[in-house]
Design a protein around this motif. Structure first.
Motif, PDB file in Angstrom:
ATOM      1  N   UNK A 141      -1.220 -11.131 -12.551  1.00 31.22           N
ATOM      2  CA  UNK A 141      -0.969 -10.813 -11.193  1.00 31.22           C
ATOM      3  C   UNK A 141      -0.403  -9.957 -10.965  1.00 31.22           C
ATOM      4  N   UNK A 142       0.141  -9.348 -11.535  1.00 23.22           N
ATOM      5  CA  UNK A 142       1.572  -7.766 -11.619  1.00 23.22           C
ATOM      6  C   UNK A 142       2.630  -8.225 -10.750  1.00 23.22           C
ATOM      7  N   UNK A 143       3.395  -7.611 -10.206  1.00 17.78           N
ATOM      8  CA  UNK A 143       4.236  -7.550  -9.940  1.00 17.78           C
ATOM      9  C   UNK A 143       4.293  -9.119  -8.920  1.00 17.78           C
ATOM     10  N   UNK A 144       3.027  -9.217  -8.112  1.00 18.54           N
ATOM     11  CA  UNK A 144       4.008 -10.407  -7.303  1.00 18.54           C
ATOM     12  C   UNK A 144       3.654 -11.553  -7.910  1.00 18.54           C
ATOM     13  N   UNK A 178       7.740 -19.319 -15.716  1.00 14.15           N
ATOM     14  CA  UNK A 178       7.024 -20.201 -15.656  1.00 14.15           C
ATOM     15  C   UNK A 178       6.104 -18.861 -15.095  1.00 14.15           C
ATOM     16  N   UNK A 179       6.717 -17.522 -14.201  1.00 15.80           N
ATOM     17  CA  UNK A 179       5.470 -16.671 -13.921  1.00 15.80           C
ATOM     18  C   UNK A 179       5.192 -16.210 -15.356  1.00 15.80           C
ATOM     19  N   UNK A 180       5.415 -16.087 -16.415  1.00 15.70           N
ATOM     20  CA  UNK A 180       5.137 -15.414 -17.256  1.00 15.70           C
ATOM     21  C   UNK A 180       3.194 -16.278 -17.883  1.00 15.70           C
ATOM     22  N   UNK A 181       2.965 -17.475 -17.391  1.00 16.70           N
ATOM     23  CA  UNK A 181       1.872 -18.435 -17.931  1.00 16.70           C
ATOM     24  C   UNK A 181       0.985 -17.644 -16.799  1.00 16.70           C
ATOM     25  N   UNK A 219      -7.030 -16.724  -4.951  1.00 15.51           N
ATOM     26  CA  UNK A 219      -7.019 -14.770  -4.483  1.00 15.51           C
ATOM     27  C   UNK A 219      -6.058 -14.478  -4.816  1.00 15.51           C
ATOM     28  N   UNK A 220      -4.528 -15.540  -4.767  1.00 18.04           N
ATOM     29  CA  UNK A 220      -3.479 -15.181  -5.128  1.00 18.04           C
ATOM     30  C   UNK A 220      -2.878 -16.225  -5.810  1.00 18.04           C
ATOM     31  N   UNK A 221      -2.666 -16.036  -7.258  1.00 19.38           N
ATOM     32  CA  UNK A 221      -2.411 -17.180  -7.892  1.00 19.38           C
ATOM     33  C   UNK A 221      -0.916 -17.506  -7.802  1.00 19.38           C
ATOM     34  N   UNK A 222      -0.510 -16.388  -7.467  1.00 22.91           N
ATOM     35  CA  UNK A 222       1.218 -16.101  -7.581  1.00 22.91           C
ATOM     36  C   UNK A 222       1.305 -17.387  -6.618  1.00 22.91           C
ATOM     37  N   UNK A 223       0.792 -17.466  -4.835  1.00 25.55           N
ATOM     38  CA  UNK A 223       1.623 -18.857  -4.352  1.00 25.55           C
ATOM     39  C   UNK A 223       1.916 -19.906  -4.879  1.00 25.55           C
ATOM     40  N   UNK A 224       1.504 -20.704  -5.864  1.00 27.75           N
ATOM     41  CA  UNK A 224       1.953 -22.328  -6.089  1.00 27.75           C
ATOM     42  C   UNK A 224       3.761 -22.239  -6.519  1.00 27.75           C
ATOM     43  N   UNK A 225       4.213 -20.812  -6.908  1.00 28.91           N
ATOM     44  CA  UNK A 225       5.415 -19.959  -7.794  1.00 28.91           C
ATOM     45  C   UNK A 225       6.061 -20.319  -6.256  1.00 28.91           C
ATOM     46  N   UNK A 226       5.347 -19.351  -5.402  1.00 31.54           N
ATOM     47  CA  UNK A 226       6.214 -18.468  -4.651  1.00 31.54           C
ATOM     48  C   UNK A 226       6.534 -20.235  -3.518  1.00 31.54           C
ATOM     49  N   UNK A 227       5.361 -20.871  -3.537  1.00 35.30           N
ATOM     50  CA  UNK A 227       6.059 -22.096  -2.038  1.00 35.30           C
ATOM     51  C   UNK A 227       7.134 -22.655  -3.202  1.00 35.30           C
ATOM     52  N   UNK A 258       1.340 -14.105   4.019  1.00 35.61           N
ATOM     53  CA  UNK A 258       1.951 -12.423   4.275  1.00 35.61           C
ATOM     54  C   UNK A 258       3.386 -12.276   4.046  1.00 35.61           C
ATOM     55  N   UNK A 259       3.417 -13.100   2.931  1.00 31.32           N
ATOM     56  CA  UNK A 259       4.747 -13.029   2.322  1.00 31.32           C
ATOM     57  C   UNK A 259       4.817 -12.609   0.848  1.00 31.32           C
ATOM     58  N   UNK A 260       3.134 -12.466   0.325  1.00 31.97           N
ATOM     59  CA  UNK A 260       3.610 -11.372  -0.823  1.00 31.97           C
ATOM     60  C   UNK A 260       3.745 -10.480  -0.742  1.00 31.97           C
ATOM     61  N   UNK A 261       3.068  -9.435   0.835  1.00 32.57           N
ATOM     62  CA  UNK A 261       2.977  -8.456   1.295  1.00 32.57           C
ATOM     63  C   UNK A 261       4.496  -7.849   0.929  1.00 32.57           C
ATOM     64  N   UNK A 262       4.283  -5.845   1.138  1.00 28.69           N
ATOM     65  CA  UNK A 262       5.403  -5.506   1.178  1.00 28.69           C
ATOM     66  C   UNK A 262       6.213  -5.877   2.858  1.00 28.69           C
TER      67      UNK A 262
END
Lengths: 288, 295
Positions: free
Chosen positions: A199-202, A192-195, A130-138, A253-257
């Protein structure tokens, strides 16, 4: 002021006094006398004797000058892309050199970090999270942490001991190198985020944790070996991810405000701790 | 005696009651001495505390207790440490390099670390120190291509950047062949004129050749502090030849000519030999003769 010396050995010369050979040599070599161009040239123009003397001195002087320039060019330290970029950005060349020797700024490191991020972004793109930003966040925040670990301390810096006892300010050096490592890691992660699929600001949710984890590592490195500091920070980050993330959906939770605000607080606390402990960078074996 | 008084009396480096623990071992157990200009040798077996002492003096690590004054400054305070570092040259026991740097690039980098930011001045200083160690012609070679002796000279050049008043050299002649060692001694002797040079070594020959004073450390304690000649004199009438190892010998070895050289308390009819600094050092390290020799 032009020094007009005593007579050379000429009785025929038009002017009764000549320019001292020493002054002519200075002029020929572009030394201090070069600043008195008008006086020297004015005299030489009307004095065949001094003109002849200047001609005699000139080839040697030119050779000496050219040779010195060649030697300087050969000795001149070779600058890599990172160092050239820093100088281009207006950083003083000596400061750029201090930063450029950071192990984490080597090509091998940047390429490895870039590959890891590329794979992370690819996994995100191909996955059904649901949140494709997770791998980069981790992964992204850990890159500068590892970079800091290999940038300071006796394990990775071969000149650690002489750097430690040099009068250059240890805290300033630590901040400069960390900033360089952080900049490279952030630029790679941003690329890397560009690809990532929209997922917007996330997609940039890794930025604050990256800053926070780097500051925490650096603050801890004032007390313990930087490698241990990085390991502890990394373990803390993994624990935090495990406890705040649902890996099935990729929601965290880390992806939330709220989560980002909490990370910001950690960054500020680490920054204060770092500022308070800055002197230890100049005095302790465990610091840089 | 106050430290200020020591300093004015020409004692440029003063330590008092230094203790230091490293990896749960006592490396220094109350070391005190004061040295002025000239070359002072620090002699002692492995684990004697030489490197710990030199690292403290080089401001690489603080002691657990005790006081240090270098050129009148206290390196245990931030301001004093900076003042000391601006006057200090240090050659660590295992000097590290960036192997891809040329000798010139490395010294240029060290000059930046020593706050020589002006490019022109840095070039002059880099060329000066490389010439001082005889590396002018090899300055364009990468460090990884240099021999061990040449690397050691690069390290010494790095130590003397900025013309420091105090030089700390931790085993500068280790790993050098005899010819290189002689060249190094020559260099260090030159550097010792007008400066305080503290060097640690295992080589008693280095001390005999270079030092006007020797401090012998053993298990973190100063066993001897004085002129090398005094330590040599302490071994006079304690060295003798014999066909076989003498039971009275503290140390004995068979020499190249076949006879045994004994060091210890000789028998009445012993064939005595002239003593060397090494003999004095060996007697000093043996518990049965240490007290007498140190006195």
């Amino acid at each position: 002021m032009t020094r007009i010396g005593g007579r050379r050995d000429d009785t025929r010369a038009t002017p009764s006094r000549h320019i001292a050979t020493e002054l002519l040599r200075e002029y020929a070599e572009g030394g201090p006398a070069a600043g008195t161009t008008t006086g020297v040239e004015g005299h030489v123009d009307g004095c065949p004797e001094c003109r002849g003397e200047l001609a005699r001195l000139m080839p040697t002087a030119r050779f000496g000058r050219v040779w010195t320039a060649v030697e300087e060019a050969l000795d001149e330290p070779r600058r890599g892309p990172a160092e050239r970029a820093l100088i281009w950005l207006g950083v003083a060349p000596d400061t750029a050199r201090l930063v450029a020797v950071t192990p984490a700024l080597r090509w091998s490191w940047s390429i490895a970090a870039g590959l890891v991020l590329f794979v992370a972004a690819l996994v995100a793109r191909l996955s059904l999270l649901d949140s494709p930003s997770l791998p980069l966040l981790a992964i992204s925040p850990m890159l500068p942490v590892l970079g800091v670990a290999v940038s300071f301390g006796p394990r990775f810096d071969p000149t650690y001991e002489i750097t430690l006892v040099a009068p250059v300010h240890g805290f300033r050096l630590a901040l400069l190198r960390t900033a360089a490592v952080l900049t490279v890691a952030a630029a790679l992660a941003a690329a890397a985020s560009l690809v990532l699929p929209g997922s917007g600001p996330a997609a940039l949710a890794w930025l604050l944790p990256m800053l926070a984890l780097t500051l925490v590592t650096l603050a801890m490195a004032t007390r313990v070996d930087p490698v241990i500091a990085a390991a502890v920070t990394g373990a803390g980050w993994v624990t935090l991810l495990l406890t705040t993330t649902h890996f099935g959906s990729g929601r965290s939770l880390l992806l939330t405000t709220m989560g980002q605000a909490a990370v910001s607080v950690v960054a500020v606390v680490a920054l204060v701790a770092l500022a308070l402990a800055r002197r230890r960078f100049d005095e302790k074996f465990t610091a840089i | 005696m106050s430290h200020a008084l020591d300093f004015s009396a020409g004692q440029l480096v003063t330590v008092e009651g230094l203790t230091f623990r490293y990896r749960r071992q006592t490396a220094l157990a109350g070391v005190s001495f004061a040295v002025g200009a000239g070359v002072t040798g620090l002699l002692g077996p492995n684990g004697a505390g030489k490197t710990s002492l030199l690292r403290i003096l080089a401001t690489a690590v603080p002691p657990n207790s005790g006081t240090v004054r270098i050129l009148g400054s206290d390196p245990l305070t931030a301001a004093g440490r900076l003042a000391v570092r601006r006057q200090l040259g240090y050659l660590p026991q295992q000097p590290g390099f960036f192997p891809n740097f040329t000798a010139y690039e490395f010294i240029d980098y060290v000059a930046i670390l020593k706050e020589i930011t002006d490019r022109r001045r840095r070039r002059e200083e880099t060329l000066r120190v490389l010439a001082a160690v005889g590396l002018s012609d090899d300055r364009g070679k990468r460090i990884k291509a240099l021999s061990g002796g040449m690397r050691q000279r690069v390290a010494l050049a790095a130590a003397i950047v900025g013309d420091p008043r105090v030089l700390i050299l931790d085993e500068p002649t280790v790993g050098l062949d005899p010819e290189q060692r002689l060249r190094f001694r020559e260099l260090i002797a030159e550097l010792g004129a007008g400066r305080t040079v503290l060097l640690s070594t295992h080589q008693t020959e280095d001390v005999s050749a270079l030092c006007h004073r020797v401090i012998v450390l053993d298990r973190g304690v100063v066993r001897f502090d004085g002129a090398p000649a005094r330590l040599t004199a302490a071994a006079e009438n304690r060295v003798w030849h014999s066909a076989e190892r003498s039971p009275q010998a503290v140390v004995a070895w068979r020499t190249g000519v076949g006879a045994v050289r004994n060091v210890g308390v000789p028998p009445p009819d012993a064939d005595l030999l002239p003593a060397t600094l090494e003999d004095g050092y060996l007697l000093l390290l043996d518990p049965s003769t240490a007290t007498e020799v140190a006195a």
